[in-house]
Design a protein around this motif. Structure first.
Motif, mmCIF file in Angstrom:
data_model
loop_
_atom_site.group_PDB
_atom_site.id
_atom_site.type_symbol
_atom_site.label_atom_id
_atom_site.label_comp_id
_atom_site.label_asym_id
_atom_site.label_seq_id
_atom_site.Cartn_x
_atom_site.Cartn_y
_atom_site.Cartn_z
ATOM 1 N N PRO A 220 12.872 -17.173 32.826
ATOM 2 C CA PRO A 220 12.034 -16.324 33.339
ATOM 3 C C PRO A 220 11.191 -15.505 32.093
ATOM 4 O O PRO A 220 11.735 -15.398 30.985
ATOM 5 N N ALA A 221 10.195 -15.035 32.405
ATOM 6 C CA ALA A 221 9.421 -14.059 31.290
ATOM 7 C C ALA A 221 10.266 -13.100 30.972
ATOM 8 O O ALA A 221 10.562 -12.384 31.684
ATOM 9 N N PRO A 222 10.428 -13.117 29.541
ATOM 10 C CA PRO A 222 11.298 -11.934 29.188
ATOM 11 C C PRO A 222 10.646 -10.552 29.224
ATOM 12 O O PRO A 222 9.515 -10.510 29.034
ATOM 13 N N LYS A 223 11.460 -9.560 29.283
ATOM 14 C CA LYS A 223 11.157 -8.132 29.108
ATOM 15 C C LYS A 223 11.446 -7.596 27.911
ATOM 16 O O LYS A 223 12.866 -7.858 27.552
ATOM 17 N N PRO A 224 10.848 -6.741 26.979
ATOM 18 C CA PRO A 224 11.349 -6.305 25.914
ATOM 19 C C PRO A 224 12.631 -5.380 26.108
ATOM 20 O O PRO A 224 12.603 -4.525 27.409
ATOM 21 N N ALA B 50 6.251 -4.645 13.011
ATOM 22 C CA ALA B 50 5.078 -5.623 12.851
ATOM 23 C C ALA B 50 5.489 -7.120 12.185
ATOM 24 O O ALA B 50 4.688 -8.066 12.484
ATOM 25 N N ARG B 51 6.511 -7.210 11.370
ATOM 26 C CA ARG B 51 6.970 -8.122 10.967
ATOM 27 C C ARG B 51 7.431 -9.179 11.951
ATOM 28 O O ARG B 51 7.416 -10.466 11.785
ATOM 29 N N LEU B 52 8.366 -8.615 12.527
ATOM 30 C CA LEU B 52 9.100 -9.449 13.829
ATOM 31 C C LEU B 52 8.291 -9.523 14.942
ATOM 32 O O LEU B 52 8.827 -10.694 15.675
ATOM 33 N N ALA B 53 7.297 -8.925 15.494
ATOM 34 C CA ALA B 53 6.714 -9.151 16.755
ATOM 35 C C ALA B 53 6.346 -10.483 16.966
ATOM 36 O O ALA B 53 6.290 -10.970 17.906
ATOM 37 N N PRO B 54 5.571 -11.084 15.822
ATOM 38 C CA PRO B 54 5.119 -12.402 16.034
ATOM 39 C C PRO B 54 6.155 -13.371 16.297
ATOM 40 O O PRO B 54 5.859 -14.415 17.007
ATOM 41 N N LEU B 55 7.184 -13.244 15.488
ATOM 42 C CA LEU B 55 8.281 -14.127 15.742
ATOM 43 C C LEU B 55 8.958 -14.240 17.108
ATOM 44 O O LEU B 55 9.365 -14.920 17.651
ATOM 45 N N ARG B 56 9.240 -12.924 17.456
ATOM 46 C CA ARG B 56 9.801 -12.341 18.761
ATOM 47 C C ARG B 56 8.941 -13.055 19.731
ATOM 48 O O ARG B 56 9.502 -13.888 20.709
ATOM 49 N N ALA B 57 7.722 -12.854 19.607
ATOM 50 C CA ALA B 57 6.729 -13.758 20.856
ATOM 51 C C ALA B 57 7.073 -15.150 20.713
ATOM 52 O O ALA B 57 7.039 -15.512 22.011
ATOM 53 N N GLU B 58 7.084 -15.560 19.483
ATOM 54 C CA GLU B 58 7.342 -17.108 19.708
ATOM 55 C C GLU B 58 8.660 -17.579 20.399
ATOM 56 O O GLU B 58 8.682 -18.561 21.179
ATOM 57 N N VAL B 59 9.712 -16.892 20.088
ATOM 58 C CA VAL B 59 10.778 -17.089 20.695
ATOM 59 C C VAL B 59 10.953 -16.932 22.225
ATOM 60 O O VAL B 59 11.402 -17.531 22.975
ATOM 61 N N ARG C 181 8.209 -17.287 24.219
ATOM 62 C CA ARG C 181 7.529 -18.565 24.652
ATOM 63 C C ARG C 181 8.440 -19.673 24.655
ATOM 64 O O ARG C 181 8.369 -20.594 25.642
ATOM 65 N N HIS C 182 9.292 -19.617 23.528
ATOM 66 C CA HIS C 182 10.467 -20.764 23.739
ATOM 67 C C HIS C 182 11.372 -20.889 24.871
ATOM 68 O O HIS C 182 11.522 -21.698 25.613
ATOM 69 N N ALA C 183 11.890 -19.566 25.082
ATOM 70 C CA ALA C 183 12.641 -19.438 26.272
ATOM 71 C C ALA C 183 11.855 -19.849 27.700
ATOM 72 O O ALA C 183 12.590 -20.652 28.507
ATOM 73 N N LEU D 89 12.756 -30.042 21.968
ATOM 74 C CA LEU D 89 13.812 -29.358 21.075
ATOM 75 C C LEU D 89 13.573 -29.718 19.707
ATOM 76 O O LEU D 89 14.056 -28.596 18.831
ATOM 77 N N ALA D 90 12.847 -30.806 19.319
ATOM 78 C CA ALA D 90 12.572 -31.065 17.727
ATOM 79 C C ALA D 90 11.402 -29.964 17.395
ATOM 80 O O ALA D 90 11.783 -29.429 16.290
ATOM 81 N N SER D 91 10.783 -29.583 18.335
ATOM 82 C CA SER D 91 9.439 -28.721 17.998
ATOM 83 C C SER D 91 10.353 -27.354 17.624
ATOM 84 O O SER D 91 10.042 -26.688 16.919
ATOM 85 N N MET D 92 11.342 -26.941 18.632
ATOM 86 C CA MET D 92 11.789 -25.733 18.868
ATOM 87 C C MET D 92 12.797 -25.611 17.552
ATOM 88 O O MET D 92 12.700 -24.646 16.820
ATOM 89 N N ALA D 93 13.545 -26.547 17.029
ATOM 90 C CA ALA D 93 14.322 -26.674 15.865
ATOM 91 C C ALA D 93 13.278 -26.390 14.814
ATOM 92 O O ALA D 93 13.809 -25.551 13.756
ATOM 93 N N ALA D 94 12.220 -27.050 14.555
ATOM 94 C CA ALA D 94 11.279 -26.958 13.379
ATOM 95 C C ALA D 94 10.954 -25.568 13.133
ATOM 96 O O ALA D 94 10.486 -24.848 12.449
ATOM 97 N N ALA D 95 10.626 -24.865 14.261
ATOM 98 C CA ALA D 95 10.155 -23.500 14.459
ATOM 99 C C ALA D 95 11.104 -22.453 14.094
ATOM 100 O O ALA D 95 10.745 -21.682 13.150
ATOM 101 N N GLY D 96 12.352 -22.820 14.405
ATOM 102 C CA GLY D 96 13.453 -22.009 14.101
ATOM 103 C C GLY D 96 13.766 -22.164 12.380
ATOM 104 O O GLY D 96 13.754 -21.016 11.989
ATOM 105 N N ALA D 97 13.467 -23.303 12.204
ATOM 106 C CA ALA D 97 13.584 -23.409 10.568
ATOM 107 C C ALA D 97 12.596 -22.595 9.774
ATOM 108 O O ALA D 97 12.658 -21.977 9.039
ATOM 109 N N ALA D 98 11.283 -22.574 10.427
ATOM 110 C CA ALA D 98 10.151 -21.939 9.826
ATOM 111 C C ALA D 98 10.586 -20.390 9.930
ATOM 112 O O ALA D 98 10.224 -19.611 8.911
#
Length: 172
Positions: free
Chosen positions: A107-111, A88-97, A99-101, A154-163
């Protein structure tokens, strides 16, 4: 007169090269040198220049960023597989990563299948946060050499990674 309605190859070559049509001994050798390159028909395939596709600015950098995001996604999958209580804690972050990929062209990642660990590093929130931090730093550095559009991404993704690092290391 040869009976031709159009000028011959030698005439065209000679006039293009600036050689007078009434050629002396030296001019004849120059004309012969020009005429030897002609085949009389269409150019051979080997002689035809093959246009190379234009290089897409930042293509290699974009591909590397897609690979890095996919590898980070595998770390998320490994931690979720090893510690299902963190899903539950990691699912939103994983979904964002994920989307970054995709934003970088992966290609669309599969779990990963449940119960499998994808990384060789024992998965913990700390190791995941470290991976996020390293990737954010890598992207922040890479954007200096990137074309403008890719630099913004890249700047946006770096900021998201820092968050993500903050969220992964937060207590609670």
């Amino acid at each position: 007169m040869t009976g031709r309605a159009t000028p011959g190859r030698r005439t065209v070559l000679a006039s293009a090269a600036g050689i007078p049509l009434v050629v002396g001994a030296g001019g004849l050798a120059a004309l012969a040198g020009l005429a030897t390159g002609c085949s009389g028909g269409t150019p051979a395939a080997a002689d035809t220049p093959h246009p190379t596709p234009p290089a897409v600015p930042g293509a290699a950098l974009r591909a590397r960023a897609a690979t890095d995001s996919t590898a980070l996604l595998a770390r998320y999958d490994g931690l979720i597989a090893a510690r299902p209580e963190l899903t539950a804690r990691l699912a939103p972050l994983r979904a964002e990563v994920a989307r970054h990929a995709q934003a970088f062209g992966a290609p669309a990642p599969k779990p990963a299948p449940a119960g499998t660990t994808v990384t060789t590093v024992p998965p913990t929130l700390g190791t995941l946060a470290d991976a996020e931090r390293r990737l954010a730093d890598t992207r922040a550095t890479a954007l200096l050499d990137a074309p403008p559009e890719l630099a913004r991404l890249l700047a946006s993704m770096a900021a998201a990674g820092a968050a993500h690092v903050i969220l992964l290391t937060a207590k609670g």
